[in-house]
Enzyme design. Structure first.
Site, PDB file in Angstrom:
ATOM      1  CB  ALA A  78      -0.894   0.014   1.246  1.00 13.94           C
ATOM      2  CB  VAL A  79       2.019   3.661  -2.208  1.00 12.86           C
ATOM      3  CG1 VAL A  79       2.594   5.065  -2.303  1.00 12.86           C
ATOM      4  CG2 VAL A  79       3.128   2.617  -2.277  1.00 12.86           C
ATOM      5  N   GLY A  87       7.728   5.771  -6.992  1.00 12.13           N
ATOM      6  CA  GLY A  87       8.697   4.717  -6.744  1.00 12.13           C
ATOM      7  C   GLY A  87       8.567   4.030  -5.402  1.00 12.13           C
ATOM      8  CG  LEU A  88       7.085   6.061  -2.041  1.00  7.50           C
ATOM      9  CD1 LEU A  88       6.069   6.824  -1.213  1.00  7.50           C
ATOM     10  CD2 LEU A  88       8.429   6.015  -1.338  1.00  7.50           C
ATOM     11  N   GLY A  89       6.095   2.114  -4.279  1.00  4.79           N
ATOM     12  CA  GLY A  89       5.631   0.738  -4.476  1.00  4.79           C
ATOM     13  C   GLY A  89       6.786  -0.165  -4.885  1.00  4.79           C
ATOM     14  CD  GLU A 111      -3.858 -14.714  -3.054  1.00  3.27           C
ATOM     15  OE1 GLU A 111      -3.737 -15.939  -2.908  1.00  3.27           O
ATOM     16  OE2 GLU A 111      -3.520 -13.897  -2.161  1.00  3.27           O
ATOM     17  CG  ASN A 116      -4.457  -2.729  -8.879  1.00  3.16           C
ATOM     18  OD1 ASN A 116      -3.861  -1.871  -9.514  1.00  3.16           O
ATOM     19  ND2 ASN A 116      -4.460  -2.775  -7.553  1.00  3.16           N
ATOM     20  CE1 TYR A 123       3.161  -6.443  -5.979  1.00  5.55           C
ATOM     21  CE2 TYR A 123       1.022  -6.627  -7.040  1.00  5.55           C
ATOM     22  CZ  TYR A 123       1.783  -6.304  -5.934  1.00  5.55           C
ATOM     23  OH  TYR A 123       1.176  -5.841  -4.804  1.00  5.55           O
TER      24      TYR A 123
END
Length: 181
Positions: A78-79, A87-89, A111, A116, A123
């Protein structure tokens, strides 16, 4: 170390207020106080947070995985909406994978909502592959979840990937608004 300004750390009970606030902002209350307390208390759970360089209490993002046998099952990334796209993710996913590798886990899985695309794209930057689909997985709207999988965390080549990803994360963060204020 991700950058000289951002603080990444394992979250503790002292961070529960910030954790709940970020959960409410990102997910509308996905997990309860008791749920997060269980995560913090569990030896099989790693809960990491990124804090603002301008405030030791402003939690910008968090990620969590459960250790299940030799697998890191990522449960949350979560960001805060005001800080997305900076870039936090990437920093969180990198940190979760690095932690899983350091814990000698063999693979990572998660999951994600089939719709999304931003998360799926994130990912895929870390070479997660679609391994299946859980029909009607999300209770709020019955949406399917894609099962994503990354294996070979203990293969010697994975260390090279971690170094490459670390460089990618640092380069993105250096360009971001989060640390350039």
């Amino acid at each position: 170390m991700l950058s000289s300004n951002l603080k990444l750390k394992s979250l503790t009970p002292d961070d529960l207020g910030a954790i709940l606030e970020l959960d409410q902002t990102c997910f509308g209350g996905l997990w309860t106080l008791e749920g997060y307390q269980r995560e913090l208390d569990s030896p099989n759970s790693d809960l990491l947070g990124i804090f603002s360089p301008h405030s030791h209490t402003l939690l910008l993002g968090m990620g969590c995985f459960w250790t299940i046998l030799e697998e890191a099952h990522i449960t949350i990334v979560a960001v805060h909406p005001l800080y997305q796209g900076q870039g936090l993710g990437q920093a969180l996913v990198y940190s979760l994978l690095k932690t899983a590798c350091d814990r000698n886990l063999e693979r990572a899985t998660l999951e994600v909502r089939a719709s999304n695309q931003a998360a799926i794209s994130l990912y895929q930057k870390f070479e997660f592959k679609t391994a299946g689909r859980r029909r009607g997985y999300y209770q709020d709207n019955g949406e399917d979840a894609l099962i994503l999988w990354l294996s070979d965390l203990q293969h010697p080549s994975f260390q090279d990937k971690l170094e490459k990803w670390h460089s990618m994360v640092v380069a993105k963060l250096e360009k971001s608004l989060v640390i350039s204020h």
